[in-house]
Design an enzyme around this catalytic site. Structure first.
Site, PDB file in Angstrom:
ATOM      1  N   ASP A   1       0.830  -1.215   0.000  1.00  0.00           N
ATOM      2  CA  ASP A   1       0.000   0.000   0.000  1.00  0.00           C
ATOM      3  C   ASP A   1       0.860   1.258   0.000  1.00  0.00           C
ATOM      4  O   ASP A   1       2.045   1.219   0.352  1.00  0.00           O
ATOM      5  CB  ASP A   1      -0.969  -0.002   1.200  1.00  0.00           C
ATOM      6  CG  ASP A   1      -0.259  -0.046   2.553  1.00  0.00           C
ATOM      7  OD1 ASP A   1       0.806  -0.688   2.646  1.00  0.00           O
ATOM      8  OD2 ASP A   1      -0.758   0.563   3.515  1.00  0.00           O
TER       9      ASP A   1
ATOM     10  N   GLU B   1       0.484  -1.348   5.724  1.00  0.00           N
ATOM     11  CA  GLU B   1       1.566  -0.786   6.538  1.00  0.00           C
ATOM     12  C   GLU B   1       1.315   0.691   6.840  1.00  0.00           C
ATOM     13  O   GLU B   1       1.622   1.178   7.923  1.00  0.00           O
ATOM     14  CB  GLU B   1       2.910  -0.951   5.817  1.00  0.00           C
ATOM     15  CG  GLU B   1       4.116  -0.674   6.709  1.00  0.00           C
ATOM     16  CD  GLU B   1       4.608   0.772   6.673  1.00  0.00           C
ATOM     17  OE1 GLU B   1       5.529   1.079   7.431  1.00  0.00           O
ATOM     18  OE2 GLU B   1       4.074   1.610   5.903  1.00  0.00           O
TER      19      GLU B   1
HETATM   20 ZN   LIG Z   1       6.779   2.605   3.827  1.00  0.00          ZN
END
Ligand SMILES: [Zn+2]
Length: 287
Positions: free
Chosen positions: A104, A170
């Site tokens: 992401d 993340e």
């Molecule tokens: Zn990163």
């Protein structure tokens, strides 16, 4: 991700870095192909809050197949696939190496960009590629795959099992990504000895290695105090009390920052304190 480094770090890391530098040997045509594969990855919209993980994982599975790596898609949270690739080593009983990157990216404001954030425009003159995620951190994920591709083409077989993971979420804390993975039996089975995680992209041949982890700590200060009329002066109001804490934190922040400014310590070696949000007071003459 927070996995303690095992002893013998250099024993594992140095050969790995040598490997990566061997892998850097390339031809102009293979470089161009690697760049276009990277652009393809960048064009997949994995921006939070609605990342297209399915498209990213489908692309990466194709890449893994082309490189000749075993692939498993793990889904610890619905709609949030984590891709696990394996390059079997000669001595699989040794602790393995895990190469991590996240799929992401943070959102972008296209109007503020010279090139559309998903265009992955390549400026031929400078060699720059413009795209959200080009540094954080699709470049690292692709570098792992390209390095492995070249090493395999050169006939190299690693001693240890090497795993490559592409994790979701993340940028929003990893709670439904790597956090669930490290608690899983699948992770334990990998017998991980060393993890290479997010670092800095490098435009040159040097690769900076960091071996520290910073932990976030959210501190909420709730100040209470005596209420009263705004026309009066009195001690112990909530705002007065809050300011004492803010001032103490500000002094600590300045002292830490001074260590960085004087180059006594690196940015990663101090505690960074930042005031994020303030909610206080009432919009009336009453304090
Ligand atoms: Zn990163």
């Amino acid at each position: 991700m927070r996995i303690p480094l095992m002893a013998g770090l250099t024993k594992i890391l140095l050969p790995l870095l040598l490997l990566l530098s061997v892998a850097a040997a390339s031809s102009p045509s293979s470089d161009a192909e690697a760049v276009s594969r990277f652009q393809e990855y960048l064009r997949i919209d994995t921006a939070q809050p609605t990342p297209d993980y399915a498209a990213a994982v489908a692309f990466l599975r194709d890449q893994a197949a082309a490189v000749g790596l075993e692939a498993r898609t793990l889904e610890f949270a619905a709609g949030k696939p984590l891709l696990l690739l394996r390059w079997p080593g000669r001595r699989p009983s040794l602790p393995s190496i895990l190469l991590n990157s996240h799929t992401d990216v943070v959102p972008s404001e296209p109007k503020k960009w010279e090139h559309a954030p998903l265009s992955a425009t390549l400026d031929e003159a400078s060699g720059r590629i413009y795209a959200r995620g080009s540094q954080d951190m699709k470049c690292v994920g692709m570098q792992y795959l390209e390095a492995i591709r070249r090493l395999r083409n050169a006939g190299f077989v690693p001693d240890r099992n090497i795993y490559v993971i592409f994790v979701p979420d993340e940028e929003i804390g990893g709670h439904e990504g790597v956090e669930l993975f490290v608690a899983s039996k699948e992770f334990k089975e990998l017998n991980v000895g060393l993890v290479l995680d997010e670092g800095l992209a490098s435009p040159r041949e040097e690769y900076r290695v960091f071996y520290a982890e910073r932990s976030p700590w959210w501190l909420t200060i709730k100040a209470k105090g005596a209420p009263g009329h705004g026309a009066k002066l009195y001690d112990g109001s909530a705002m007065e009390n809050l300011m004492k804490s803010v001032e103490a934190l500000r002094r600590f922040r300045t002292a830490q920052f001074d260590l960085v400014k004087s180059e006594e310590k690196a940015e990663g070696d101090v505690v960074s304190v930042n005031f994020a949000y303030l909610k206080a007071g009432t919009p009336t003459p009453t304090v």
